[in-house]
Design an enzyme around this catalytic site. Sequence first.
Site, PDB file in Angstrom:
ATOM      1  N   CYS A  91      52.794  11.616   8.265  1.00 50.76           N
ATOM      2  CA  CYS A  91      52.512  11.070   9.601  1.00 50.76           C
ATOM      3  C   CYS A  91      51.396  11.811  10.335  1.00 50.76           C
ATOM      4  CB  CYS A  91      53.769  11.113  10.464  1.00 50.76           C
ATOM      5  SG  CYS A  91      55.270  10.630   9.610  1.00 50.76           S
ATOM      6  N   HIS A 343      53.114   2.682  14.481  1.00 49.45           N
ATOM      7  CA  HIS A 343      52.801   3.993  13.907  1.00 49.45           C
ATOM      8  C   HIS A 343      52.222   3.793  12.508  1.00 49.45           C
ATOM      9  CE1 HIS A 343      53.070   7.999  12.470  1.00 49.45           C
ATOM     10  NE2 HIS A 343      54.378   8.114  12.296  1.00 49.45           N
ATOM     11  N   CYS A 373      55.713  14.495  14.871  1.00 50.59           N
ATOM     12  CA  CYS A 373      56.571  14.932  13.777  1.00 50.59           C
ATOM     13  C   CYS A 373      56.028  14.396  12.459  1.00 50.59           C
ATOM     14  CB  CYS A 373      58.004  14.464  14.001  1.00 50.59           C
ATOM     15  SG  CYS A 373      58.214  12.674  14.028  1.00 50.59           S
TER      16      CYS A 373
END
Length: 387
Positions: A91, A343, A373
């Site tokens: 991520c 995302h 995160c």
Amino acid sequence: MKNVVIVDCLRTPMGRSKGGAFRHTRAEDLSAHLMKGILARNPQVNPSEIEDIYWGCVQQTLEQGFNVARNAALLAGLPIEIGAVTVNRLCGSSMQALHDGARAIMTGDAEICLIGGVEHMGHVPMNHGVDFHPGMSKHVAKAAGMMGLTAEMLGKLHGISREQQDEFAARSHARAHAATMEGRFKNEILPTEGHAADGTLFTLDHDEVIRPETTVEGLSQLRPVFDPANGTVTAGTSSALSDGASAMLIMSEEKANELGVTIRARIKGMAIAGCDPSIMGYGPVPATQKALKRAGLSIEDMDVIELNEAFAAQSLPCAKDLGLLDVMDEKVNLNGGAIALGHPLGCSGARISTTLINLMEAKDAKYGLATMCIGLGQGIATVFERP
């Protein structure tokens, strides 16, 4: 060590992954369009002076494989002498791309770098081809590889209620919709060609993932999706699935002054931190603490903060332990976040940094923080300073 500055930052609209505007647009095309667009906005910069391109992408296979950064650069018609590398920190990939490019400039190995990232989650799903080593179960819980279950665990540990999550998610959509209607995303979005529902070509100039009709009442009717029997995390309180790309043009402060370009922000601090994979969403807390210490600043010094919204159950514990719950409406995710915008994994780090810099300018803020995160237990953070 040289100071590193951001002279421009840009992103595509966030396209809906399921049947959205970019369903017939490839990840390389989204990236190439953005590379061309950010350079077109900065004619003072000679592309041949770019040392390297650092481009985040998580699922590096199919159209995103074989070094998507180089493929996109060639499609964009950039000089063949420019290098390009695809970066993967899950991520945090495009924020890692920013850190990698910044360090090359700090040490004198580059004067100008182009960084960013892409993820087409409609074409290459997050779990495509994933094959965890069987021996991993000796070291981490099986659920550590299931992001939604890690959010459930983190939420339970911090006493985050279902109602709090629903309120946070509704806030994200409301703020993102207001930002869209008021034109607050206009400077950061590069209109991008896509396909309408009937298949005709059109130019998308706004995020199509936002659901302005979202309410706490509506969200409360959704069933838990990751732990149906005992859970609280729903599809509505999880980051949306979207397709998109983001980019930032960075250089040494000396080079920016030489070219006469506007310095939009300076990198003040950077950090990575690991945490228990079973609560991977907690990573922003130790990463932020390290970045702030390196910058010689405190969380109270931050005027604007972008905390990536992987899940409401993950974001709220981080906000709590960073001491942000009482200043959410003044500082945190003021234009909504990933619950509303989505995302796209490899895109998000540079995307939240781009949104942050635009918010800092709008609020005439001095310091800003972008943090997120990372799956399997990591966090990444960047502290920015406006000149």
